[in-house]
Design an enzyme around this catalytic site. Sequence first.
Site, PDB file in Angstrom:
ATOM      1  N   GLU A  76       0.821  -1.210   0.000  1.00 52.58           N
ATOM      2  CA  GLU A  76       0.000   0.000   0.000  1.00 52.58           C
ATOM      3  C   GLU A  76       0.854   1.258   0.000  1.00 52.58           C
ATOM      4  O   GLU A  76       0.540   2.234  -0.692  1.00 52.58           O
ATOM      5  CB  GLU A  76      -0.964   0.002   1.201  1.00 52.58           C
ATOM      6  CG  GLU A  76      -2.102  -1.017   1.093  1.00 52.58           C
ATOM      7  CD  GLU A  76      -1.676  -2.447   1.412  1.00 52.58           C
ATOM      8  OE1 GLU A  76      -0.549  -2.648   1.914  1.00 52.58           O
ATOM      9  OE2 GLU A  76      -2.469  -3.375   1.158  1.00 52.58           O
ATOM     10  N   HIS A 119     -12.089  -5.624   8.205  1.00 55.99           N
ATOM     11  CA  HIS A 119     -12.736  -5.370   6.914  1.00 55.99           C
ATOM     12  C   HIS A 119     -13.958  -4.489   7.099  1.00 55.99           C
ATOM     13  O   HIS A 119     -14.906  -4.575   6.325  1.00 55.99           O
ATOM     14  CB  HIS A 119     -13.149  -6.680   6.241  1.00 55.99           C
ATOM     15  CG  HIS A 119     -12.001  -7.533   5.816  1.00 55.99           C
ATOM     16  ND1 HIS A 119     -11.340  -8.363   6.670  1.00 55.99           N
ATOM     17  CD2 HIS A 119     -11.375  -7.660   4.614  1.00 55.99           C
ATOM     18  CE1 HIS A 119     -10.360  -8.991   6.035  1.00 55.99           C
ATOM     19  NE2 HIS A 119     -10.357  -8.571   4.776  1.00 55.99           N
TER      20      HIS A 119
END
Lengths: 400, 325
Positions: free
Chosen positions: B60, B130
């Site tokens: 990322e 999540h």
Amino acid sequence: MTKYVHQPLFMTGDEFSIATFSLLDPEGELYEGAKEPDLPRDHARRLYQAMLGTRILDERMMAAQRQGRLSFYMQSTGEEAAVVGTAAALDDADMIMAQYREQGALMYRGFTIDEFMNQLFGNELDYGKGRQMPIHYGSRKLHYMTISSPLATQIPQATGYAYGQKLAGDGHCTLTFFGEGAASEGDFHAALNMASVHQVPVIFFCRNNGYAISTPSNEQFAADGIAPRAFGYHMHVIRVDGNDALAVYEATRQARKIAVEQNQPVLIEAMSYRLAAHSSSDDPSGYRAKSEEEAWRLKDPILRMQKWLTKKGWWSDEEEASEQETLRREVLDTMKRAEKRSPPSLDSLITDVYADITPELQRQYDQLKRHIRRYPDAYPRGARSLDLEVNTSTESQGEA
Amino acid sequence: MPTMNMLQAINNALDIAMAEDEKVICFGEDVGVFGGVFRATSHLQEKYGKARCFNTPLVEQGIIGFANGLAAQGSVPVAEIQFADYIFPAFDQIVNESAKFRYRSGDLFNVGGLTIRTPYGGGIAGGLYHSQSPEAYFTHTPGLKVVVPRNPYQAKGLLLAAIRDPDPVLFLEPKRLYRASVGEVPQEDYQLPIGEAEVVKEGTDITLVGWGAQMEVIGKAVELAEEQGIACEVIDLRSLLPWDADTVVESVLKTGRLVVSHEAPLTGGFAGEIAATIQERCFLYLESPITRVTGLDTPFPLVLEKEYLPDHLKIFEAIRESVNF
């Protein structure tokens, strides 16, 4: 192709020893078997003058910092060949994304002493509008990305920038500088991995100068430097004597060819030594021996290049003396001018945060101006630039 | 007018942006052939080639670092972070780099072309890694814009605006609504303004403010309240940074009451910012304390998700208490 063995086979990096490419010995003589790079007289002189200019700027500004005239400074002493030799091998329109100790590359490209000073003193002419600490230079005209303090962040950005250059097809590449300490950051891994996967024309230039602030390289990595990491990324790599401007120049020139012609990244590790402190806030005597520094002084990159140039008849002792004198005077004169200039206007507090000033930011700024007008003596700089506004704007006159 | 779900609307916006400007480049983990883990980038690689729509390694900080450089070069990157929960490795690149590029260089360089898309929020049995709503971390960052759409129509118009915006935009997509939210979306190009809230419903008794997936929940609470004869004004902020305080102020001056709801934890959440601003600007008009209905100050749970979330009943109760204060 997969090879199989039928006994456990553990491997370490010890099998690989990476040689160092070197052309000039400390006396400025070519090593036996070394081939002189194709570096014409004027180009060689320009390279040397930028090295010398960097040294003199650094000496003077460090002294200025010690006199309290400047808040902070970082020297490139000992690494001038690694930085300027690199810049000299690039096309002037290739992007350079530097760490913070690469003022020599900027000087090589023609950043004037005035421009350096304006940034160092953060005055109204500073391109960065006095927002960053000294040494955070940048120049769009000279394709030199403005320096950012957080370590190693420029490395993956260089990969992205170069990817854009590849898509644009303009035949340019990006070179990013960083120290061996920065190679410990995740950004370094991210950048090299993405560059090799996506075949990006970027050159990763590691200045291995022995110290990350006070941490010596043997506490920074347990390997033969940074160069072997390229194998893991399936990337071209070369190690070069960072105190030898000719070797650095030739290594970078060939790396650039690989980057631009094959769209492949290249890692260069320049072995050098940070002769000076990390910054003006650092004191190397607390963590390393004077004798170590003295040993490296004998390998001074400027002296080495100067000897080579002089032997070729491209430079003389008289030129050396007069160049040094001219540069010193110029640094002192421009410093005096830069110190006297006004600070950036108060507006620069809120401009460039966004492309357009947001209503909330404008509201906060109006509130600040009202406050400063109430206490003008408490904010000398702010009030000074507000006074200018009072004289020129009817809206402000009304409020005052 | 065609009907689309939110993913189709996002995909359609990306398609339009890429067709219009060859500098628009989409990338992230799995976004290439596969079309992204949620398929938001489906068929884009087929149409525009591997150079403009591609998979990145799983890194990322690299994705956003790369995107920053690409944007500085003059391209228009639309980078996907697969889940907002995984944006934190890129936090330094977003907060210290994307957001400050223009300011620190005195506008010599900027990354205005950058858009970061990322699915956020709960309600999908995603557990603590999540389901997060990390907007408040980023609303504390001058130089960044933070945008959250509530339905497919908004998603397309706001995403096209984000891609063309001269500043870097973090675009948070409510993943619970990706397929659940369906509505009419024009096939053609259109933009919705960044920095402007939308008054979704007018009312006189109380103001409700939210964004993203929470707007649907607020809608249900409002139905219950209206059955009790309470006239609610509903505002979708759409853009959290900068946020449209004036629209909220105007509403609260009229209704005298405010409930703000978000999924993220209470402490340090963006509702606190709204509450502080509104009490400063509407103090004498307030009929009851400003109330926040939010997630708890815990990580996001898995099995007890329904209890954790600020649902329509919790918001309805907040409305009742405010009106009966």
